[in-house]
Each structure stands twice: as structure tokens, then as C-alpha cells.
Design a protein around this motif. Structure first.
Motif, PDB file in Angstrom:
ATOM      1  N   MET A   1       0.622  -1.146  -0.054  1.00 14.24           N
ATOM      2  CA  MET A   1      -0.014  -0.019  -0.003  1.00 14.24           C
ATOM      3  C   MET A   1       0.915   1.182  -0.111  1.00 14.24           C
ATOM      4  O   MET A   1       2.085   1.265   0.244  1.00 14.24           O
ATOM      5  CB  MET A   1      -0.916  -0.315   1.231  1.00 14.24           C
ATOM      6  N   ASN A   2       0.286   2.293  -0.271  1.00 16.94           N
ATOM      7  CA  ASN A   2       1.189   3.755  -0.428  1.00 16.94           C
ATOM      8  C   ASN A   2       0.189   4.723  -0.016  1.00 16.94           C
ATOM      9  O   ASN A   2      -1.096   4.718  -0.256  1.00 16.94           O
ATOM     10  CB  ASN A   2       1.886   3.950  -1.759  1.00 16.94           C
ATOM     11  N   ILE A   3       0.757   5.951   0.289  1.00 18.49           N
ATOM     12  CA  ILE A   3      -0.094   7.227   0.637  1.00 18.49           C
ATOM     13  C   ILE A   3       0.105   8.287  -0.555  1.00 18.49           C
ATOM     14  O   ILE A   3       1.265   8.527  -0.951  1.00 18.49           O
ATOM     15  CB  ILE A   3       0.221   7.637   1.744  1.00 18.49           C
ATOM     16  N   VAL A   4      -0.893   8.395  -1.256  1.00 16.97           N
ATOM     17  CA  VAL A   4      -0.867   9.711  -2.489  1.00 16.97           C
ATOM     18  C   VAL A   4      -1.162  10.798  -1.808  1.00 16.97           C
ATOM     19  O   VAL A   4      -2.198  11.105  -1.221  1.00 16.97           O
ATOM     20  CB  VAL A   4      -1.922   9.286  -3.409  1.00 16.97           C
ATOM     21  N   ALA A   5      -0.321  11.593  -1.603  1.00 13.02           N
ATOM     22  CA  ALA A   5      -0.304  12.808  -0.865  1.00 13.02           C
ATOM     23  C   ALA A   5      -0.906  14.070  -1.786  1.00 13.02           C
ATOM     24  O   ALA A   5      -1.863  14.770  -1.363  1.00 13.02           O
ATOM     25  CB  ALA A   5       1.083  13.347  -0.225  1.00 13.02           C
ATOM     26  N   ALA A   6      -0.408  14.155  -2.803  1.00 15.07           N
ATOM     27  CA  ALA A   6      -0.854  14.986  -3.898  1.00 15.07           C
ATOM     28  C   ALA A   6      -0.579  14.987  -5.323  1.00 15.07           C
ATOM     29  O   ALA A   6       0.201  13.806  -5.719  1.00 15.07           O
ATOM     30  CB  ALA A   6      -0.332  16.443  -3.591  1.00 15.07           C
ATOM     31  N   VAL A  82      -4.401   1.107  -1.692  1.00  6.45           N
ATOM     32  CA  VAL A  82      -3.930  -0.394  -1.447  1.00  6.45           C
ATOM     33  C   VAL A  82      -4.243  -1.331  -2.683  1.00  6.45           C
ATOM     34  O   VAL A  82      -5.143  -1.419  -3.106  1.00  6.45           O
ATOM     35  CB  VAL A  82      -4.921  -1.035  -0.296  1.00  6.45           C
ATOM     36  N   HIS A  83      -2.932  -1.592  -3.339  1.00  6.11           N
ATOM     37  CA  HIS A  83      -3.092  -2.213  -4.396  1.00  6.11           C
ATOM     38  C   HIS A  83      -3.583  -3.698  -4.487  1.00  6.11           C
ATOM     39  O   HIS A  83      -4.306  -4.156  -5.412  1.00  6.11           O
ATOM     40  CB  HIS A  83      -1.506  -2.228  -4.928  1.00  6.11           C
ATOM     41  N   SER A  86      -8.097  -6.326   0.146  1.00  8.73           N
ATOM     42  CA  SER A  86      -9.320  -6.770  -0.056  1.00  8.73           C
ATOM     43  C   SER A  86     -10.045  -5.094  -0.302  1.00  8.73           C
ATOM     44  O   SER A  86     -11.220  -5.237  -0.797  1.00  8.73           O
ATOM     45  CB  SER A  86      -9.972  -7.463   1.152  1.00  8.73           C
ATOM     46  N   ALA A  87      -9.576  -4.157   0.154  1.00 11.54           N
ATOM     47  CA  ALA A  87     -10.379  -3.077  -0.022  1.00 11.54           C
ATOM     48  C   ALA A  87      -9.352  -1.972  -0.415  1.00 11.54           C
ATOM     49  O   ALA A  87      -8.274  -1.840   0.307  1.00 11.54           O
ATOM     50  CB  ALA A  87     -11.044  -2.677   1.147  1.00 11.54           C
ATOM     51  N   LEU A  88      -9.676  -0.905  -1.108  1.00  4.27           N
ATOM     52  CA  LEU A  88      -9.066   0.295  -1.336  1.00  4.27           C
ATOM     53  C   LEU A  88      -9.871   1.526  -1.163  1.00  4.27           C
ATOM     54  O   LEU A  88     -10.979   1.604  -1.936  1.00  4.27           O
ATOM     55  CB  LEU A  88      -8.418   0.361  -2.960  1.00  4.27           C
ATOM     56  N   THR A  89      -9.575   2.210  -0.408  1.00  2.00           N
ATOM     57  CA  THR A  89     -10.437   3.345   0.039  1.00  2.00           C
ATOM     58  C   THR A  89      -9.966   4.892  -0.407  1.00  2.00           C
ATOM     59  O   THR A  89      -8.651   4.888   0.202  1.00  2.00           O
ATOM     60  CB  THR A  89     -10.934   3.479   1.519  1.00  2.00           C
ATOM     61  N   TYR A 267     -12.576   1.115  -3.759  1.00  2.11           N
ATOM     62  CA  TYR A 267     -12.167  -0.045  -4.817  1.00  2.11           C
ATOM     63  C   TYR A 267     -12.172  -1.359  -3.724  1.00  2.11           C
ATOM     64  O   TYR A 267     -11.413  -1.249  -2.861  1.00  2.11           O
ATOM     65  CB  TYR A 267     -10.843   0.041  -5.258  1.00  2.11           C
ATOM     66  N   GLU A 268     -12.971  -2.185  -4.135  1.00  9.15           N
ATOM     67  CA  GLU A 268     -12.789  -3.527  -3.389  1.00  9.15           C
ATOM     68  C   GLU A 268     -12.390  -4.686  -4.591  1.00  9.15           C
ATOM     69  O   GLU A 268     -13.034  -4.864  -5.488  1.00  9.15           O
ATOM     70  CB  GLU A 268     -14.321  -3.784  -3.153  1.00  9.15           C
ATOM     71  N   ILE A 269     -11.003  -4.916  -4.102  1.00 10.39           N
ATOM     72  CA  ILE A 269     -10.426  -5.989  -5.329  1.00 10.39           C
ATOM     73  C   ILE A 269     -10.391  -7.319  -4.508  1.00 10.39           C
ATOM     74  O   ILE A 269      -9.570  -7.248  -3.354  1.00 10.39           O
ATOM     75  CB  ILE A 269      -9.198  -5.568  -5.806  1.00 10.39           C
ATOM     76  N   GLU A 270     -10.994  -8.068  -4.849  1.00 12.71           N
ATOM     77  CA  GLU A 270     -10.883  -9.680  -4.475  1.00 12.71           C
ATOM     78  C   GLU A 270      -9.526 -10.231  -4.507  1.00 12.71           C
ATOM     79  O   GLU A 270      -8.533  -9.838  -5.637  1.00 12.71           O
ATOM     80  CB  GLU A 270     -11.767 -10.708  -5.064  1.00 12.71           C
ATOM     81  N   LYS A 271      -8.797 -10.948  -3.646  1.00 12.19           N
ATOM     82  CA  LYS A 271      -7.573 -11.287  -3.479  1.00 12.19           C
ATOM     83  C   LYS A 271      -7.004 -12.510  -4.875  1.00 12.19           C
ATOM     84  O   LYS A 271      -5.964 -12.369  -5.052  1.00 12.19           O
ATOM     85  CB  LYS A 271      -7.200 -11.936  -2.247  1.00 12.19           C
TER      86      LYS A 271
END
Length: 327
Positions: A1-6, A82-83, A86-89, A267-271
Motif C-alpha cells: 500500500m502507499n499514501i498519495v499526498a498530492a 491499497v494495490h 481486499s479494499a482500497l479506500t 475499490y474492493e479488489i478480491e485477492k
């Protein structure tokens, strides 16, 4: 996972945000400890059509959330991506904060360009953009009306009239392809101007031109795709692409259209959904953009959810299902 700041329109713009983030957070002892534990980096990179400032990678979500709280003190629109979980918010409010930061960045750049030459160049780009707007609108309205009349008459008259409709569609497809060239020229010219020293009003004007140009490009591409589909000329590519990159670019495009209220894009991406796929990268992104754009138009508050799951797998061939729901 990563943090997109701008995110920014150019690499230079993203690097300004990156330097600001490094200088501020380097003074925070808690941040330094988490960075030492997680081994993440603060950097600028290209993502789709934009350049982003990102902190990556993270392996522990609790530490990522702790860093996110500190990052949002500088960039309130920052979010966690979260690449492969189970979930990307992704939480978006409005683009006002982003525009304010870009204005500040524009004011801090030293002016070294001849203002008269810049104004002449900007005027030319603006005139070309306005001419393109009117040309496309006139062509679209004219041909839509004419096509409807021709099509209605063809149902009642001889089959010979259908040949005329096909000829009109070929003319429209040819004109649309020619319109793409000046629109792409406007986009390239805008990118070059954004890399120069501009004051706040000039920067805002170029952003408006670039956004209008992007909308016109989307409209023209939609028209060309429709005509190709109708004439059975659409060809799907089979090439390796990264699904995460498509989702990354789609999130950036859709977020710029979220204005007014607080909307959450999830985004909900199944494993069992692989990141690397062989298929058509372009049409996958186009379909997702159309579905999410429709959801944005009907959602002022709440959330828009994209659920991706694998519904069938035979050897190396699989079928993915994309479900979009909104509040």
C-alpha cells in the motif's frame, strides 16, 4: 500500500509538493521512527496522465494511517491506495485545496520568461482551443440531427438510402480524426507552458484550457469509438498491462470531477484478481471511466464503490466482473 499526498499536471509541480513534505515531516520524531521501521520513501512519479507525490511502500496499515494523519495536515486530500488487498479506500472532498497549492507553487516559481512572448503564445493556444470547441459542437449537432433524419427516412424508403448514411458516418469519422490533431497540439502546448514560470492568473488560465481540451478529447474519442463499434471496425488489443495502473489513472481522472460534497471512492479488489493481465488496457479504462462518471453525476454525498471479482477461471483465461454501486 502507499499514501498519495498530492497530484500535479507536471513533474516539477509534484516535486514541489515532495520537497515540502520532506522538509516538514523530517522534523517529526514519530514520523522518522515509522519511516525507519517501514523503510518507505517519499518521491514523485508519473501515474497515468498526472504526476503524484507518494509515500511507499507500507506493510502495516496502522502505521500507514498514523502517517496519513500527519500528511493530511499539509495535504487534506491525501489518501491511502491499497494495490493488492481486499479494499482500497480513497476520500475526496473538493479540488479547491489542490488548486490553492498549485497557485502557491506557481507564485513561488521565479519568472524568467519574456512576458510578451508568453502572452502571444497563450493567446494562440486559447484561440485554437475556442475554435476547436465551436467546430466540434457544430459538427456534432449537425451530424446528429442529420443522422437521425437520414435514419428515420431509411426505415421507410429504399435500401439505397442506407448507403448515404454509411457515407455520412465515414465523413464524420474522418472529420473526428482530423479534429484530434489540433486538440493534441493544444494539450502538448499547455504542458510546455506549465513547465515555464507563470503567475497565478496565467497558471489558472492554462489549467482551464487543459481541462477543456481533455473534455473535448474525451468527446471526440467517444464519437470515434461509437462509429468504429457501429461499423464493426473496433479491434481489441491483447497485450500485457497492469490493472493497478488503470485503476490509479481512473481514480485520478474521476476525482477531478468530484466537486461540491464529500464523496468516498472505494475499490474492493478480491485477492484472486491478478494485477498483471493480458487484454485491452485502453478499453478497460474507458469503460471504467464511463461507469464511474455516471455514478459521480448522481452522487453528492456518501460513497461510490467499485467491486472487482473473478467469476470464472479456466487455465490462464479468466473472466472479471466489475460492479459499480453508489449512494
Amino acid at each position: 500500500m502507499n499514501i498519495v499526498a498530492a497530484s500535479g499536471a507536471t513533474l516539477h509541480e509534484a516535486e514541489i509538493y515532495t520537497d515540502k513534505l520532506k522538509k516538514t515531516l523530517s522534523k517529526d520524531p514519530v514520523f522518522r521512527q515509522i519511516q525507519n521501521d517501514e523503510k518507505f520513501e517519499i518521491k514523485s512519479r508519473k501515474s497515468g496522465s498526472f504526476y503524484i507525490t507518494t509515500l511507499e511502500p507500507f506493510t502495516h496499515s496502522d502505521k500507514a494511517l498514523s502517517v496519513l494523519e500527519r500528511v493530511q495536515q499539509l495535504f487534506p486530500d491525501a489518501y491511502i491506495f491499497v494495490h493488492r488487498s481486499s479494499a482500497l479506500t480513497t476520500t475526496y472532498r473538493t479540488d479547491s485545496t489542490q488548486e490553492q497549492e498549485r497557485s502557491i507553487a506557481g507564485e513561488s516559481i521565479s519568472s524568467g520568461l519574456d512576458k510578451n512572448m508568453l502572452n502571444v503564445h497563450m493567446s494562440k493556444v486559447l484561440l485554437i482551443g475556442l475554435a476547436g470547441v465551436f467546430l466540434i459542437l457544430i459538427l456534432v449537432i449537425f451530424f446528429i440531427i442529420k443522422q437521425k433524419k437520414r435514419y428515420s427516412a431509411a426505415l421507410q424508403k429504399s435500401a439505397g438510402l442506407e448507403n448515404t448514411i454509411e457515407e455520412q458516418e465515414k465523413v464524420l469519422a474522418g472529420v473526428s480524426n482530423k479534429v484530434l490533431q489540433p486538440l493534441q497540439h493544444i494539450d502538448e502546448s499547455s504542458e510546455k507552458i506549465l513547465e515555464t514560470a507563470l503567475d497565478t492568473s496565467q497558471l489558472n488560465a492554462i489549467h482551464v484550457i487543459k481541462e477543456c481540451d481533455q473534455l473535448l478529447l474525451e468527446l471526440t474519442n467517444d464519437l470515434i469509438d461509437f462509429l468504429k463499434l457501429k461499423s464493426n471496425e473496433t479491434v481489441l488489443n491483447h497485450e500485457l498491462f497492469d490493472l493497478n495502473n488503470v485503476l490509479d489513472e481512473t481514480a485520478g481522472t474521476v476525482s477531478r470531477k468530484m466537486t461540491g460534497g464529500s464523496v468516498e471512492l472505494i475499490y474492493e479488489i478480491e485477492k484472486d484478481v491478478p494485477a498483471k493481465l493480458i487484454g485491452d488496457n485502453y478499453f478497460t479504462g474507458r469503460v471504467l471511466n464511463i461507469l464511474l462518471d455516471n455514478a459521480v453525476q448522481h452522487t453528492q454525498k456518501g460513497e461510490i464503490r467499485l467491486h472487482i471479482l473473478c467469476v470464472n477461471r479456466i487455465s490462464d483465461t479468466l473472466t472479471l466482473q466489475f460492479d459499480v454501486t453508489d449512494t
